[in-house]
Enzyme design. Structure first.
Site, PDB file in Angstrom:
ATOM      1  N   GLU A  85      59.675  65.893  19.228  1.00 33.16           N
ATOM      2  CA  GLU A  85      58.892  65.237  19.462  1.00 33.16           C
ATOM      3  C   GLU A  85      59.246  64.155  18.769  1.00 33.16           C
ATOM      4  O   GLU A  85      59.195  62.918  19.871  1.00 33.16           O
ATOM      5  CB  GLU A  85      57.986  65.261  18.797  1.00 33.16           C
ATOM      6  CG  GLU A  85      56.759  64.728  18.714  1.00 33.16           C
ATOM      7  CD  GLU A  85      56.383  64.280  20.470  1.00 33.16           C
ATOM      8  OE1 GLU A  85      55.437  63.774  19.871  1.00 33.16           O
ATOM      9  OE2 GLU A  85      56.600  65.785  21.205  1.00 33.16           O
ATOM     10  N   GLY A  95      74.387  54.772  11.840  1.00 36.11           N
ATOM     11  CA  GLY A  95      75.701  54.589  11.934  1.00 36.11           C
ATOM     12  C   GLY A  95      76.735  55.465  11.262  1.00 36.11           C
ATOM     13  O   GLY A  95      77.575  55.263  11.001  1.00 36.11           O
ATOM     14  N   GLY A  97      76.101  59.254  11.716  1.00 41.03           N
ATOM     15  CA  GLY A  97      76.095  60.458  11.788  1.00 41.03           C
ATOM     16  C   GLY A  97      75.111  61.131  11.526  1.00 41.03           C
ATOM     17  O   GLY A  97      74.980  62.539  12.624  1.00 41.03           O
ATOM     18  N   ASN A 126      63.782  50.988  24.211  1.00 42.71           N
ATOM     19  CA  ASN A 126      65.038  51.258  22.515  1.00 42.71           C
ATOM     20  C   ASN A 126      66.716  51.566  23.674  1.00 42.71           C
ATOM     21  O   ASN A 126      67.324  53.090  23.853  1.00 42.71           O
ATOM     22  CB  ASN A 126      64.329  52.518  22.701  1.00 42.71           C
ATOM     23  CG  ASN A 126      65.425  52.654  21.051  1.00 42.71           C
ATOM     24  OD1 ASN A 126      66.363  52.187  20.875  1.00 42.71           O
ATOM     25  ND2 ASN A 126      64.734  53.770  20.045  1.00 42.71           N
ATOM     26  N   TYR A 133      71.644  58.615  23.659  1.00 42.86           N
ATOM     27  CA  TYR A 133      71.757  59.565  24.389  1.00 42.86           C
ATOM     28  C   TYR A 133      72.715  60.164  25.465  1.00 42.86           C
ATOM     29  O   TYR A 133      73.415  61.288  25.551  1.00 42.86           O
ATOM     30  CB  TYR A 133      70.808  60.245  24.414  1.00 42.86           C
ATOM     31  CG  TYR A 133      69.613  59.751  23.540  1.00 42.86           C
ATOM     32  CD1 TYR A 133      69.647  60.620  22.504  1.00 42.86           C
ATOM     33  CD2 TYR A 133      68.163  59.226  23.319  1.00 42.86           C
ATOM     34  CE1 TYR A 133      68.575  60.469  21.118  1.00 42.86           C
ATOM     35  CE2 TYR A 133      67.181  59.134  22.949  1.00 42.86           C
ATOM     36  CZ  TYR A 133      67.615  60.392  21.628  1.00 42.86           C
ATOM     37  OH  TYR A 133      66.312  59.910  20.231  1.00 42.86           O
TER      38      TYR A 133
END
Length: 162
Positions: A85, A95, A97, A126, A133
């Protein structure tokens, strides 16, 4: 190497979860939409019927971010899925990880639970998240459109006679 630790939230984490939700909403410029309270989170996350789960990421014992997820179901696969969600990493921890660690944790959990899919949505503005991703191997479903009923529209449909 940094010390990233991720664990499921407990009921004692409710004030922290609520704080993270408000920080996330502020980041998204959606603070005006936060209707959750600590009590509603207690009921929905840790009550008799748990609607979602939360994991919290810490870096060197400092709270760095969180993810809220739940199970859905794939009709065609005939298996549960894991739906992310929201995922939020505090700006000062980006930045390092943390986001990737949260996603790896959830991917492992999905595999352990026999899920056929791990899915989430991302706002089209975004761009940094979308690219992140994609680098992880996630594929955008361009043909899918999300529809939503809330507030009065939801009540109106619920009141209709079938």
């Amino acid at each position: 190497m940094t010390n990233i630790h991720i664990e499921p939230a407990s009921e004692t984490d409710i004030p922290l979860i609520f704080t993270l939700i408000k920080e996330f909403a502020e980041y998204m410029h959606l603070s005006h939409e936060v209707a959750a309270t600590e009590e509603s989170l207690r009921e929905t996350l840790f009550g008799s019927k748990r609607y979602a789960e939360v994991i919290i990421a810490r870096l060197d014992s400092q709270t760095a971010g969180f993810a809220i997820f739940f199970h859905n179901f794939s009709t065609f696969l005939g298996k549960p899925g894991l739906y992310l969600e929201d995922l939020f990493v505090r700006p000062e921890f980006r930045g390092k990880g943390i986001g990737k660690a949260l996603l790896i944790y959830l991917a492992k959990l999905a595999v352990e639970r026999g899920c056929g899919r791990f899915e989430w949505s991302v706002l089209d503005w975004n761009k940094s998240a979308i690219e992140f991703y994609k680098r992880l191997g996630a594929v955008p479903l361009e043909e899918v459109r999300v529809f939503r009923l809330t507030g009065e529209s939801l009540k109106k449909l619920a009141d209709e006679q079938g």
